[in-house]
Structures are given as structure tokens and as C-alpha cells.
Design an enzyme around this catalytic site. Structure first.
Site, PDB file in Angstrom:
ATOM      1  N   TYR A   1      27.190  55.225  25.537  1.00  0.00           N
ATOM      2  CA  TYR A   1      27.606  54.467  26.716  1.00  0.00           C
ATOM      3  C   TYR A   1      28.457  55.317  27.658  1.00  0.00           C
ATOM      4  CZ  TYR A   1      29.857  51.157  29.789  1.00  0.00           C
ATOM      5  OH  TYR A   1      30.316  50.513  30.912  1.00  0.00           O
TER       6      TYR A   1
ATOM      7  N   GLU B   1      31.128  41.126  30.797  1.00  0.00           N
ATOM      8  CA  GLU B   1      32.591  41.204  30.772  1.00  0.00           C
ATOM      9  C   GLU B   1      33.112  39.787  31.005  1.00  0.00           C
ATOM     10  OE1 GLU B   1      33.014  44.148  33.812  1.00  0.00           O
ATOM     11  OE2 GLU B   1      31.986  45.665  32.594  1.00  0.00           O
TER      12      GLU B   1
ATOM     13  N   TYR C   1      76.822  24.561  36.815  1.00  0.00           N
ATOM     14  CA  TYR C   1      76.010  25.433  35.962  1.00  0.00           C
ATOM     15  C   TYR C   1      75.745  26.793  36.601  1.00  0.00           C
ATOM     16  CZ  TYR C   1      74.752  21.515  32.843  1.00  0.00           C
ATOM     17  OH  TYR C   1      74.775  20.486  31.955  1.00  0.00           O
TER      18      TYR C   1
ATOM     19  N   ARG D   1      78.889  28.612  35.619  1.00  0.00           N
ATOM     20  CA  ARG D   1      79.244  28.570  34.206  1.00  0.00           C
ATOM     21  C   ARG D   1      78.142  29.127  33.307  1.00  0.00           C
ATOM     22  NH1 ARG D   1      79.389  23.124  31.252  1.00  0.00           N
ATOM     23  NH2 ARG D   1      79.428  22.379  33.398  1.00  0.00           N
TER      24      ARG D   1
ATOM     25  N   HIS E   1      31.603  51.573  42.746  1.00  0.00           N
ATOM     26  CA  HIS E   1      32.757  50.805  42.279  1.00  0.00           C
ATOM     27  C   HIS E   1      33.931  50.845  43.253  1.00  0.00           C
ATOM     28  CE1 HIS E   1      30.384  50.600  38.728  1.00  0.00           C
ATOM     29  NE2 HIS E   1      31.364  50.249  37.908  1.00  0.00           N
TER      30      HIS E   1
ATOM     31  N   ASN F   1      38.026  54.065  34.390  1.00  0.00           N
ATOM     32  CA  ASN F   1      38.339  53.095  33.352  1.00  0.00           C
ATOM     33  C   ASN F   1      39.788  53.233  32.930  1.00  0.00           C
ATOM     34  OD1 ASN F   1      37.635  51.005  31.654  1.00  0.00           O
ATOM     35  ND2 ASN F   1      35.821  52.056  30.871  1.00  0.00           N
TER      36      ASN F   1
ATOM     37  N   PHE G   1      40.577  49.130  27.672  1.00  0.00           N
ATOM     38  CA  PHE G   1      40.717  48.885  29.114  1.00  0.00           C
ATOM     39  C   PHE G   1      41.221  47.479  29.422  1.00  0.00           C
ATOM     40  CE2 PHE G   1      36.311  48.183  27.753  1.00  0.00           C
ATOM     41  CZ  PHE G   1      36.251  46.801  27.906  1.00  0.00           C
TER      42      PHE G   1
END
Length: 514
Positions: free
Chosen positions: A53, A414, A280, A283, A83, A195, A329
Site C-alpha cells: 500500500y 475511512e 464563588y 473564593r 490531495h 500522512n 494517522f
């Protein structure tokens, strides 16, 4: 310019902070042998002729498509070009540099199959100030931060745009101006550069570094507000916090005690004060801010590990020429860390806004309405408190956890993603909002302390007021408020408030791991 030597896998948060602030990273030479061995392993894997791959196959859903040997360089170029599909405004140069350094350190661990010459180019771009223009939107945090890292890599092959010495140029022109040249990517190299979680991690680290400044500054303004409202330091007594045992709470209470030590304002009402307990927002500062501190430290621990890891896929193991496909990844750890930082930022701003609201309310603070000597004729701090409220509410909306979201991508190959990029990218805006709230509190608290003259606050807090007064005079009658706010916000953003109280120990976040 400061240089930082990066030992891959061993960098500290202080190293990453220095790079974020402009230091130039250089790789320790000891990593070179592993990088060369990894590249040689890719050649041997290819020689076997088996499908692997990302080396001789397509990507994502197209992993089953075999690529011929003569097309391997084209394959790596195509993945970068296809990409590089981000959108939105460019990522800041500081965060882009940090992203590049994180990628450099990951590749240099010799598990990605990158060639030494390719690594050298990335290192040289950092050294010679060639910073790719990277659109900040387009990553879902798995399979890696593909789109933003593609835009980074595109500049390395001469495509896209980059900044060189602050000037926006084409990639080729920027490289040429720096004495560099584009490269041709070899087998596996495009995927190795694309990646990984470096975009998400860089944004999360930047958010962490800004959160540390905000946290420490809010301790200073919180103590100042306590004195302005003639609040008690009894809730900061160490015996209270020792019983609960939370480290952040104990350290926060100690810091607040130290900041108020020696205050004549505090001494004036130790006895004979009809008030039994403070609101608050005064405090419970150790409990709220201490919890934020603990969460930020937990996020820091996660991000330090992530920054030193390898999040490529597949990973190359040169000892037996193996390429293993996995899921490093997937940025879920970064997504969780970013969510924690967001929650802490939200709460730091929220309790600070409540202190501002308390100071402008005479029923709670005992000070003139809206901190002006002539209320009615003057509105004083009425609308700055409204601005703080608006910013806090905006941060509440931004603080919704990104990590609980997912959406399938790549034709359902994915099918679960982290949304770490979203979670991390929002932190810069959230930190800016909190800086503004703290800046407004600084103005309000300093104004409030002035009504107690001739009684003075502590020496450390007095130094803070004196520094503020160099830029912003005390408010007597209404004037254009915006410049005052901008000056105070800039003072907070500079990180100067913690430095002004250097004699007091303020808890660190990114300088250590809990």
C-alpha cells in the site's frame, strides 16, 4: 535567530514552544543512518514485486489498484496534487513552521521510507524561511491531515505558493529566492509527507502554549480582582487544599496567596469585616483554575507524546524489509487533548468574566457603580463587561467537543475520523477571546484597587498596575474605551504579566508534564 537541535522522538515541549516562537530546528545527525536505511528498505521492498500500500498501489479506496514501476514517481506527484484540496484562510506562518518541524522530526525517525535528500529540503526550507501557504480547512483528522500536509508538500515539488521572508511568492520563486530547488518524489515519499497528524498537533500545541499564558495571566488578574473587591485570602489557605489533594488546586492556591502577600488593602479588613464569604468567582478560584491546570497538563502530556511519535502509514521496518499498514494517522489522542484545552480556556474566561461583573456591581463589590467616580454621567466599565460576556458565550459555543463527531470519507473506507483538526484549529480564536476578557479584567481590577488609595495592593500586583499605567491612565471620566482595551489585551498577549510577578511562583503547564 535561535537554533533548536531536534533529536527525533526526544523533543520537549519547551523545544516545540521555541520553534513556535521562531527558533530554527536542525536535526541531530544521529538520525541520518536510520533515514537512509529506511529509504533503502523501500527499494528492496519494490524489488520483491509484491503489492504494498502506498508504494506501488493506489490510495484509500483505490488501494487494490496496482501501479506499474514506470509510474511510481507520477503516483507520488499525483497524490500531492490531488490531495492539495484545502480551503479557507492560510494557516499562520508560526503554526505552519511548527507543523513542518513536527513532520521533519517524524520522518527523521526512519520509519517512513523518506530519502535523506527529501528530508534535507524540508529542513532547509525551515532554515531559509520558505513557509508554504496552507489553507486551514479541509482535514478531518484521519487518514492524517491530508489536505494541509499536501499543500506543504506541493511547495517542495514546485507547486503552490509560499512565504519567503514575509513575501508571498510562487513555490518555485520562493525556493529559488532561498537558493533551493524543487524535488521529484520517489516511491512512498509523497504519502509519507502527506500522512500524519502534524497539522492537528501543531494547532493543538499552539493552543496549549497560548493557554499557558492565559492561565498564568488570569491568576494575576484574579488576585488583583480579589484585592479590588476587598476579598479574603482565607480561601487560599493551604490546609483547605491539602485535604482535597488535587495538585493543580494546591498550586493555584499557593500562587494566589503569594500574589496577595503584603497587600495593605487585604490587611485593612482582616478583622471586623461583616462579610462572611466571598462570591464563588473569588473564593473558588483555586478549585476552578486548579482543575483547568490539571486538564491542561494532561493535554500537554498527550501532545508531547504525539509530537515525538510517528503517525505515517504504512510504516517501514528496515530490519526485515517490512511495510506494515496500520492506523497511526488517526488523530484521536490529539482530538481529546484539543477538547481538553478548549474546555479549560472556556472556564478560565468564564470565571474571569464573573469577576468583572462582580467588580462593576456595587452591591457585590462595594465599589462605585461600573467603576467610575461619577456614575450616571459616566458609564465607566458598563460595556466592557458586556464585551467580556459576549466573548465568553462565544467560547462556550466553540467548546463543544470535536472528538465526539465523525463522518465517513473515501467511499466509506475511512469510516471513522477524529475531527482533531477542527478541535485544534479553534483554539487560537478561543485563546484570543480569553486574552481579551483577561485584558478587560486587568483594567477593571486596577481601576477598583485605585478606589482604596492610599491603601496599596501587594508589591507584585502593584508592579502590574504600574506597568498598565504606562499605557493606560486611570479612568476618571468616560473616554474612547477601545484603545485602552487594545493596550491591555496586548499586554496580556505579550506574556508580560507573569514576568512582572517573577517573585511569585506561578504554575507551569507546557514546561513540564504532570
Amino acid at each position: 535567530m535561535t537554533a533548536i537541535r531536534l533529536i527525533p522522538g526526544q523533543a520537549t515541549l519547551a523545544d516545540w514552544r521555541a520553534i513556535y516562537q521562531g527558533a530554527v530546528p536542525t536535526l541531530d545527525p544521529s538520525c541520518r543512518a536510520a533515514v537512509a536505511a529506511s529509504a533503502a528498505a523501500v527499494d528492496r521492498i519494490l524489488a520483491k514485486g509484491e503489492p504494498v500500500y502506498g508504494i506501488n498501489t493506489g490510495f484509500g479506496k483505490l488501494a487494490s489498484v496496482r501501479i506499474a514501476a514506470e509510474d511510481l514517481e507520477t503516483l507520488q506527484r499525483n497524490i500531492v496534487l490531488s490531495h492539495a484540496a484545502g480551503t479557507g484562510a492560510p494557516l499562520s506562518a508560526a503554526i505552519t513552521r511548527l507543523m513542518m518541524a513536527l513532520k521533519l522530526a517524524s520522518l527523521a525517525q526512519g520509519a517512513s521510507g523518506i530519502r535523506p535528500a527529501t528530508l534535507d529540503l524540508l529542513e532547509a526550507m525551515l532554515a531559509r524561511d520558505v513557509i508554504p501557504l496552507v489553507p486551514e480547512q479541509g482535514s478531518v483528522g484521519a487518514s492524517g491531515d491530508l489536505a494541509p500536509l499536501s499543500h506543504m508538500t506541493a511547495v517542495m515539488i514546485g507547486v503552490g505558493e509560499a512565504l519567503h521572508q514575509g513575501k508571498r511568492l510562487s513555490a518555485v520563486d520562493a525556493l529559488t529566492a532561498a537558493g533551493l530547488a524543487p524535488i521529484t518524489l520517489g516511491a512512498k515519499e509523497g504519502l509519507a509527507l502527506l500522512n500524519g497528524t502534524q497539522f492537528s498537533t501543531a494547532n493543538a500545541l499552539a493552543g496549549l502554549f497560548e493557554a499557558e499564558i492565559v492561565f498564568q495571566s488570569a491568576l494575576v488578574t484574579g488576585a488583583l480582582s480579589t484585592d479590588a473587591a476587598r476579598g479574603s485570602d482565607a480561601p487560599f489557605d493551604p490546609r483547605i487544599h491539602a485535604l482535597r489533594r488535587h495538585r493543580g488546586q494546591i498550586e493555584t492556591a499557593a500562587a494566589l496567596r503569594g500574589l496577595m502577600t503584603g497587600s495593605a488593602i487585604r490587611a485593612s479588613h482582616v478583622e471586623g469585616d461583616d462579610r462572611v464569604q466571598d462570591p464563588y468567582c473569588l473564593r473558588c478560584q483555586p478549585q476552578v483554575m486548579g482543575a483547568a491546570l490539571d486538564v491542561l497538563r494532561q493535554a500537554a502530556a498527550t501532545l508531547e507524546i504525539e509530537a515525538n511519535g510517528v503517525s505515517d502509514n504504512p510504516l517501514i521496518f528496515a530490519e526485515d524489509d517490512t511495510a506494515l499498514s496500520g492506523g497511526n494517522f488517526h488523530a484521536e489522542p490529539v482530538a481529546f487533548a484539543a477538547d481538553m484545552i478548549a474546555l479549560a480556556l472556556c472556564e478560565i474566561g468564564s470565571i474571569a468574566e464573573r469577576r468583572i461583573a462582580m467588580l462593576v456591581d456595587p452591591a457585590l463589590s462595594g465599589l462605585p457603580a461600573f467603576l467610575t467616580p461619577k456614575p450616571g454621567l459616566n458609564s465607566g466599565f458598563m460595556i466592557p463587561q458586556v464585551t467580556a460576556a459576549a466573548l465568553v458565550s462565544e467560547n462556550k459555543q466553540r467548546a463543544y467537543p470535536a472528538s465526539v463527531d465523525s463522518i465517513p470519507t473515501s467511499a466509506n473506507q475511512e469510516d471513522h475520523v477524529s475531527m482533531a483538526a477542527h478541535g485544534a484549529r479553534r483554539l487560537a480564536a478561543m485563546a484570543a477571546n480569553v486574552r481579551a476578557v483577561i485584558g478587560i479584567e486587568l483594567l477593571a481590577a486596577a481601576q477598583g484597587c485605585g478606589f482604596h488609595a492610599p491603601l496599596a495592593t501587594s508589591a507584585p500586583l502593584g508592579a502590574v498596575i504600574a506597568r498598565l499605567r504606562q499605557d493606560v491612565p486611570r479612568l476618571e471620566d468616560d473616554r474612547h474605551f477601545h484603545p485602552d482595551m487594545e493596550a491591555a489585551i496586548a499586554l496580556v498577549a505579550s506574556g508580560e504579566l507573569p514576568r512582572l510577578v517573577a517573585g511569585c511562583t506561578l504554575p507551569a503547564i507546557a514546561g513540564e508534564v504532570a
